[in-house]
Design a protein around this motif. Sequence first.
Motif, short mmCIF file in Angstrom:
data_model
loop_
_atom_site.label_atom_id
_atom_site.label_comp_id
_atom_site.label_asym_id
_atom_site.label_seq_id
_atom_site.Cartn_x
_atom_site.Cartn_y
_atom_site.Cartn_z
N TYR A 9 -49.74 -56.93 -21.73
CA TYR A 9 -50.30 -58.27 -21.64
C TYR A 9 -49.63 -59.08 -22.74
CZ TYR A 9 -53.22 -62.32 -22.09
OH TYR A 9 -53.64 -63.62 -22.17
N VAL A 10 -49.07 -60.23 -22.38
CA VAL A 10 -48.38 -61.08 -23.34
C VAL A 10 -49.18 -62.37 -23.52
CG1 VAL A 10 -46.23 -62.26 -23.91
CG2 VAL A 10 -46.17 -60.12 -22.62
N CYS A 11 -49.49 -62.68 -24.77
CA CYS A 11 -50.25 -63.89 -25.08
C CYS A 11 -49.43 -64.74 -26.05
CB CYS A 11 -51.60 -63.51 -25.70
SG CYS A 11 -52.66 -64.94 -25.99
N PRO A 12 -48.50 -65.56 -25.51
CA PRO A 12 -47.66 -66.38 -26.38
C PRO A 12 -48.32 -67.69 -26.78
CG PRO A 12 -46.98 -66.66 -24.12
CD PRO A 12 -48.11 -65.66 -24.12
N SER A 13 -49.63 -67.79 -26.59
CA SER A 13 -50.37 -69.01 -26.87
C SER A 13 -50.15 -69.46 -28.32
CB SER A 13 -51.86 -68.75 -26.62
OG SER A 13 -52.61 -69.90 -26.90
N LEU A 14 -49.81 -70.73 -28.48
CA LEU A 14 -49.58 -71.26 -29.82
C LEU A 14 -50.88 -71.62 -30.52
CD1 LEU A 14 -46.45 -73.49 -29.13
CD2 LEU A 14 -46.54 -71.10 -29.91
N PRO A 55 -51.62 -52.54 -23.44
CA PRO A 55 -50.93 -52.97 -24.66
C PRO A 55 -50.79 -54.49 -24.70
CG PRO A 55 -49.74 -51.19 -23.58
CD PRO A 55 -50.82 -51.64 -22.62
N VAL A 56 -50.79 -55.05 -25.91
CA VAL A 56 -50.76 -56.50 -26.08
C VAL A 56 -49.63 -56.90 -27.02
CG1 VAL A 56 -52.02 -58.46 -27.08
CG2 VAL A 56 -53.24 -56.78 -25.68
N LEU A 57 -48.92 -57.95 -26.63
CA LEU A 57 -47.97 -58.63 -27.50
C LEU A 57 -48.45 -60.06 -27.61
CD1 LEU A 57 -45.29 -58.56 -29.10
CD2 LEU A 57 -44.18 -59.39 -27.01
N ALA A 58 -48.76 -60.51 -28.82
CA ALA A 58 -49.37 -61.83 -29.00
C ALA A 58 -48.60 -62.66 -30.02
CB ALA A 58 -50.82 -61.67 -29.47
N ASN A 59 -48.81 -63.96 -29.93
CA ASN A 59 -48.26 -64.85 -30.94
C ASN A 59 -48.90 -64.52 -32.29
OD1 ASN A 59 -46.81 -66.96 -32.09
ND2 ASN A 59 -48.38 -68.46 -31.64
N SER A 92 -43.06 -69.17 -30.91
CA SER A 92 -42.33 -70.45 -30.87
C SER A 92 -40.83 -70.22 -31.00
CB SER A 92 -42.83 -71.38 -31.98
OG SER A 92 -42.46 -70.89 -33.25
N GLN A 93 -40.44 -68.98 -31.25
CA GLN A 93 -39.03 -68.61 -31.37
C GLN A 93 -38.63 -67.76 -30.16
OE1 GLN A 93 -37.15 -69.87 -33.90
NE2 GLN A 93 -39.05 -70.96 -34.37
N PRO A 94 -37.95 -68.33 -29.17
CA PRO A 94 -37.63 -67.60 -27.94
C PRO A 94 -36.93 -66.26 -28.17
CG PRO A 94 -37.12 -69.91 -27.68
CD PRO A 94 -37.47 -69.71 -29.13
N ASP A 95 -35.99 -66.20 -29.11
CA ASP A 95 -35.29 -64.94 -29.36
C ASP A 95 -36.23 -63.87 -29.89
OD1 ASP A 95 -32.92 -66.04 -28.47
OD2 ASP A 95 -32.15 -66.48 -30.48
N GLU A 96 -37.15 -64.26 -30.76
CA GLU A 96 -38.11 -63.30 -31.31
C GLU A 96 -39.08 -62.83 -30.22
OE1 GLU A 96 -41.49 -62.96 -34.80
OE2 GLU A 96 -39.87 -64.41 -35.07
N LEU A 97 -39.52 -63.74 -29.39
CA LEU A 97 -40.41 -63.37 -28.29
C LEU A 97 -39.69 -62.41 -27.34
CD1 LEU A 97 -43.06 -63.58 -26.75
CD2 LEU A 97 -42.22 -65.70 -25.73
N ALA A 98 -38.45 -62.71 -27.00
CA ALA A 98 -37.68 -61.85 -26.10
C ALA A 98 -37.49 -60.47 -26.70
CB ALA A 98 -36.33 -62.49 -25.79
N ALA A 99 -37.15 -60.39 -27.99
CA ALA A 99 -36.97 -59.09 -28.65
C ALA A 99 -38.28 -58.31 -28.67
CB ALA A 99 -36.45 -59.30 -30.08
N GLY A 100 -39.38 -59.00 -28.91
CA GLY A 100 -40.69 -58.34 -28.90
C GLY A 100 -41.04 -57.80 -27.53
N LEU A 101 -40.73 -58.57 -26.49
CA LEU A 101 -40.97 -58.12 -25.12
C LEU A 101 -40.15 -56.88 -24.80
CD1 LEU A 101 -41.03 -61.53 -23.26
CD2 LEU A 101 -42.86 -59.85 -23.28
N LEU A 102 -38.87 -56.91 -25.14
CA LEU A 102 -38.00 -55.75 -24.86
C LEU A 102 -38.48 -54.51 -25.60
CD1 LEU A 102 -34.51 -57.48 -24.84
CD2 LEU A 102 -35.78 -56.57 -22.88
#
Length: 149
Positions: free
Chosen positions: A44-49, A66-70, A89-99
Amino acid sequence: MTGGGADDPLTSLRAELDLEKDVVLPGWVTSDELEALYAVADLYVCPSLEEGFGLPVVDALRRGVPVLANDIAVLREVGGDLAGYVDASQPDELAAGLLAAIDLPVDDGRAARIAWGERFSWESSARALAVLFRKHLNAPRVGRAAKAR
């Protein structure tokens, strides 16, 4: 991606990136549909700012997902050490975290996630409030309210 309603702002981006086959935008889902999504979720991804409490994170954890959150205070409070955090808020960091999160086995830590999420149930909240009410109702009154009596 649930939510967003009929005019989901991601619809045009999904088309622009040619992701119609890979990204489903169902809008608001029923409770049964949400349970079905949690049952098959690997993450579950919660990129909420901004979040008021972080209930979606608690919901996912209570189901062992499992959770990946802002990385904001409220999501750290409800996710504790059992969620992963990135600066959404950083697309590259979010993408790396997802991978990185996708490579983790889903069952690792499942029982711990469920136990942590249960701490935030309505029943446990009611019990905590009852303890506070009893404590303060039995405490000596001070200040203006006590003087007025």
